[in-house]
Design an enzyme around this catalytic site. Structure first.
Site, PDB file in Angstrom:
ATOM      1  N   ASP A  43       0.851  -1.197   0.000  1.00  0.00           N
ATOM      2  CA  ASP A  43       0.000   0.000   0.000  1.00  0.00           C
ATOM      3  C   ASP A  43       0.885   1.244   0.000  1.00  0.00           C
ATOM      4  O   ASP A  43       1.948   1.263   0.609  1.00  0.00           O
ATOM      5  CB  ASP A  43      -0.881  -0.024   1.261  1.00  0.00           C
ATOM      6  CG  ASP A  43      -1.959   1.038   1.206  1.00  0.00           C
ATOM      7  OD1 ASP A  43      -3.105   0.682   0.868  1.00  0.00           O
ATOM      8  OD2 ASP A  43      -1.662   2.226   1.480  1.00  0.00           O
ATOM      9  N   TYR A 101     -12.529  13.738  -4.187  1.00  0.00           N
ATOM     10  CA  TYR A 101     -11.611  13.108  -5.156  1.00  0.00           C
ATOM     11  C   TYR A 101     -10.805  14.180  -5.896  1.00  0.00           C
ATOM     12  O   TYR A 101      -9.573  14.135  -5.930  1.00  0.00           O
ATOM     13  CB  TYR A 101     -12.411  12.248  -6.148  1.00  0.00           C
ATOM     14  CG  TYR A 101     -11.606  11.818  -7.356  1.00  0.00           C
ATOM     15  CD1 TYR A 101     -10.519  10.966  -7.220  1.00  0.00           C
ATOM     16  CD2 TYR A 101     -11.922  12.290  -8.642  1.00  0.00           C
ATOM     17  CE1 TYR A 101      -9.768  10.585  -8.329  1.00  0.00           C
ATOM     18  CE2 TYR A 101     -11.188  11.911  -9.744  1.00  0.00           C
ATOM     19  CZ  TYR A 101     -10.105  11.058  -9.588  1.00  0.00           C
ATOM     20  OH  TYR A 101      -9.358  10.692 -10.680  1.00  0.00           O
ATOM     21  N   ARG A 116     -18.660  15.026 -22.602  1.00  0.00           N
ATOM     22  CA  ARG A 116     -17.364  14.671 -22.030  1.00  0.00           C
ATOM     23  C   ARG A 116     -16.336  14.448 -23.139  1.00  0.00           C
ATOM     24  O   ARG A 116     -16.696  14.184 -24.284  1.00  0.00           O
ATOM     25  CB  ARG A 116     -17.474  13.375 -21.198  1.00  0.00           C
ATOM     26  CG  ARG A 116     -18.355  13.518 -19.966  1.00  0.00           C
ATOM     27  CD  ARG A 116     -17.731  14.419 -18.916  1.00  0.00           C
ATOM     28  NE  ARG A 116     -18.566  14.600 -17.744  1.00  0.00           N
ATOM     29  CZ  ARG A 116     -19.385  15.637 -17.545  1.00  0.00           C
ATOM     30  NH1 ARG A 116     -19.509  16.585 -18.454  1.00  0.00           N
ATOM     31  NH2 ARG A 116     -20.084  15.739 -16.435  1.00  0.00           N
TER      32      ARG A 116
HETATM   33  N1  LIG Z   1     -10.132   6.263 -15.482  1.00  0.00           N
HETATM   34  C1  LIG Z   1     -10.243   7.550 -15.733  1.00  0.00           C
HETATM   35  O1  LIG Z   1     -11.048   7.975 -16.580  1.00  0.00           O
HETATM   36  C2  LIG Z   1      -9.369   8.558 -15.020  1.00  0.00           C
HETATM   37  C3  LIG Z   1      -9.592   9.923 -15.272  1.00  0.00           C
HETATM   38  C4  LIG Z   1      -8.786  10.851 -14.621  1.00  0.00           C
HETATM   39  C5  LIG Z   1      -7.765  10.417 -13.769  1.00  0.00           C
HETATM   40  N2  LIG Z   1      -7.583   9.108 -13.531  1.00  0.00           N
HETATM   41  C6  LIG Z   1      -6.512   8.713 -12.603  1.00  0.00           C
HETATM   42  O2  LIG Z   1      -5.717   7.704 -13.193  1.00  0.00           O
HETATM   43  C7  LIG Z   1      -5.251   6.790 -12.220  1.00  0.00           C
HETATM   44  C8  LIG Z   1      -5.551   5.367 -12.660  1.00  0.00           C
HETATM   45  O3  LIG Z   1      -6.961   5.248 -12.852  1.00  0.00           O
HETATM   46  P1  LIG Z   1      -7.618   3.856 -13.288  1.00  0.00           P
HETATM   47  O4  LIG Z   1      -8.820   4.177 -14.079  1.00  0.00           O
HETATM   48  O5  LIG Z   1      -6.580   2.964 -13.870  1.00  0.00           O
HETATM   49  O6  LIG Z   1      -8.087   3.316 -11.853  1.00  0.00           O
HETATM   50  P2  LIG Z   1      -8.038   1.825 -11.261  1.00  0.00           P
HETATM   51  O7  LIG Z   1      -8.892   1.834 -10.042  1.00  0.00           O
HETATM   52  O8  LIG Z   1      -8.320   0.823 -12.313  1.00  0.00           O
HETATM   53  O9  LIG Z   1      -6.502   1.682 -10.843  1.00  0.00           O
HETATM   54  C9  LIG Z   1      -5.975   2.255  -9.681  1.00  0.00           C
HETATM   55  C10 LIG Z   1      -5.090   1.216  -9.022  1.00  0.00           C
HETATM   56  O10 LIG Z   1      -4.472   1.806  -7.871  1.00  0.00           O
HETATM   57  C11 LIG Z   1      -4.475   0.853  -6.824  1.00  0.00           C
HETATM   58  N3  LIG Z   1      -4.421   1.592  -5.565  1.00  0.00           N
HETATM   59  C12 LIG Z   1      -5.315   2.510  -5.102  1.00  0.00           C
HETATM   60  N4  LIG Z   1      -4.919   2.980  -3.921  1.00  0.00           N
HETATM   61  C13 LIG Z   1      -3.744   2.354  -3.604  1.00  0.00           C
HETATM   62  C14 LIG Z   1      -2.856   2.408  -2.511  1.00  0.00           C
HETATM   63  N5  LIG Z   1      -3.093   3.191  -1.459  1.00  0.00           N
HETATM   64  N6  LIG Z   1      -1.753   1.645  -2.533  1.00  0.00           N
HETATM   65  C15 LIG Z   1      -1.503   0.828  -3.578  1.00  0.00           C
HETATM   66  N7  LIG Z   1      -2.302   0.718  -4.658  1.00  0.00           N
HETATM   67  C16 LIG Z   1      -3.420   1.477  -4.651  1.00  0.00           C
HETATM   68  C17 LIG Z   1      -5.772   0.069  -7.006  1.00  0.00           C
HETATM   69  O11 LIG Z   1      -5.732  -1.198  -6.370  1.00  0.00           O
HETATM   70  C18 LIG Z   1      -5.869  -0.012  -8.525  1.00  0.00           C
HETATM   71  O12 LIG Z   1      -5.256  -1.177  -9.018  1.00  0.00           O
HETATM   72  C19 LIG Z   1      -5.901   7.195 -10.901  1.00  0.00           C
HETATM   73  O13 LIG Z   1      -4.980   7.910 -10.124  1.00  0.00           O
HETATM   74  C20 LIG Z   1      -7.054   8.079 -11.334  1.00  0.00           C
HETATM   75  O14 LIG Z   1      -7.370   9.054 -10.362  1.00  0.00           O
HETATM   76  C21 LIG Z   1      -8.349   8.160 -14.135  1.00  0.00           C
END
Ligand SMILES: NC(=O)c1ccc[n+]([C@@H]2O[C@H](COP(=O)([O-])OP(=O)(O)OC[C@H]3O[C@@H](n4cnc5c(N)ncnc54)[C@H](O)[C@@H]3O)[C@@H](O)[C@H]2O)c1
Length: 320
Positions: A51, A139, A219
């Site tokens: 983590d 967030y 969007r």
């Molecule tokens: N999906 C989107 O449209 C989008 C848009 C804007 C920003 N983001 C950002 O992109 C990043 C990735 O998004 P995603 O869609 O792949 O999300 P996701 O939830 O698929 O992946 C995030 C990963 O981070 C891990 N994680 C979360 N907190 C953790 C911690 N404390 N320690 C270790 N691992 C941890 C989760 O287990 C997960 O595997 C994020 O930071 C998100 O805020 C995503």
């Protein structure tokens, strides 16, 4: 290069990991697996289940990382409004712990996954990077605070070099349908619409009276493969010309919820029953990037972000 990808068991991080490995880099992935899947991590990567708020020094013992691509984070706007502390601890404190431990171990290059949610309800469309930042959810606040922490960290240590990438709506799957989008819980429109079609269930439209041509939200959708390219360009930039950078990652095109639904129907060849629900609090009429900065400074040109390619790839993946 030796690269550390945090959150590499999640959607975007797993695509990034594959791409970096395909390019010949060594990749270590860390993830707590609470929202990601071990099976999403490419077998060629080194994986550590940990983590962000744990003692991270062990990650740095065996590897000298050239850069960190920091995707790990909790990502649900709705969940964050119910439990802001969870988001502040996970996203702000976790990121701070990562950056501080990295710097102690002489790693000073960072790419940070931020979001269009830092802008809140925009007063200018398309949204430039210097638009006011008034996030409407914990967030969005957690991401903005982490951006600001990076700026502070660099003030105290000018050898730090970083790029903040503010993604708009990441979406789509690999073109052969082998990897795709899956979130726990799923809150994104494309996987939800596809799931509704596959299950024959109704699809909820939240608000049809927005100030947009068809009344549903607009969007800016960016294909995950294009998003990965943006990271590769940003990575080169922070290494070649160290500094602090911030870019929107989007296309500049607004696509409405109904247009998404129509494309899902077209690609699947099936009908989708809609049910209208009230607006969700905090949903802006339009969230559309001004992508001119990333286009001119990084020569970023999206290749896969037209709606048909996005939905085609997602449909293939969901069918596999
Ligand atoms: N999906 C989107 O449209 C989008 C848009 C804007 C920003 N983001 C950002 O992109 C990043 C990735 O998004 P995603 O869609 O792949 O999300 P996701 O939830 O698929 O992946 C995030 C990963 O981070 C891990 N994680 C979360 N907190 C953790 C911690 N404390 N320690 C270790 N691992 C941890 C989760 O287990 C997960 O595997 C994020 O930071 C998100 O805020 C995503």
């Amino acid at each position: 290069m030796n690269l550390l990808v945090t959150g590499g068991a999640g959607y975007i991080g797993s695509f990034m990991t594959k791409s970096l490995l395909d390019l010949g880099h060594n990749v270590t992935v860390i993830d707590n697996l609470k929202r990601g899947k071990r099976s999403a991590v490419d077998d060629r990567a080194t994986f550590k289940e940990i983590d962000l708020n744990d003692d991270l020094s062990e990650i740095f013992i065996d590897s000298e990382f050239d850069s960190i691509l920091h995707f790990a984070g909790l990502i649900s706007v709705e969940e964050s409004t119910k439990d802001p502390e969870l988001y502040f601890k996970n996203n702000i404190e976790g990121s701070r712990n990562l950056f501080e431990t990295a710097i102690k171990n002489n790693v000073r290059n960072f790419i940070f996954s931020s979001t269009a949610a830092v802008y809140g309800n925009p007063t200018q469309i398309p949204i430039p990077e210097d638009h006011d930042k008034k996030p409407t959810s914990p967030y969005g606040e957690s991401k903005l605070k982490t951006e600001r922490n990076l700026i502070e960290i660099r003030k105290n240590d000018p050898l730090v070099s970083f790029a903040v990438l503010r993604y708009f709506n990441a979406c789509g799957a690999s073109l052969n349908g082998e990897m795709g989008e899956s979130h726990i819980p799923e809150t994104h429109i494309i996987p939800l619409a596809i799931k509704a079609i596959m299950e024959g269930s109704e699809f909820k439209i939240f608000g049809d009276d927005y100030d947009t041509p068809d009344g549903t939200c607009l969007r800016d959708y960016i294909h995950v493969l294009d998003l990965v390219d943006a990271h590769l360009l940003a990575l080169n930039k922070i290494i070649e010309i160290p500094g602090e950078y911030c870019f929107n990652v989007g296309t500049g095109n607004g696509i409405s919820n109904l247009e998404v639904v129509e494309m899902v129907k077209k690609v699947s060849g099936k009908d989708l029953k809609l049910s209208n629900f009230p607006r969700r609090p905090g949903d802006a009429d339009r969230l559309i990037a001004d992508p001119s900065k990333i286009q001119s400074e990084l020569n970023f040109i999206p290749k896969y972000s037209d709606l048909e390619t996005i939905i085609n790839s997602a449909w293939k993946w969901h069918n596999k």
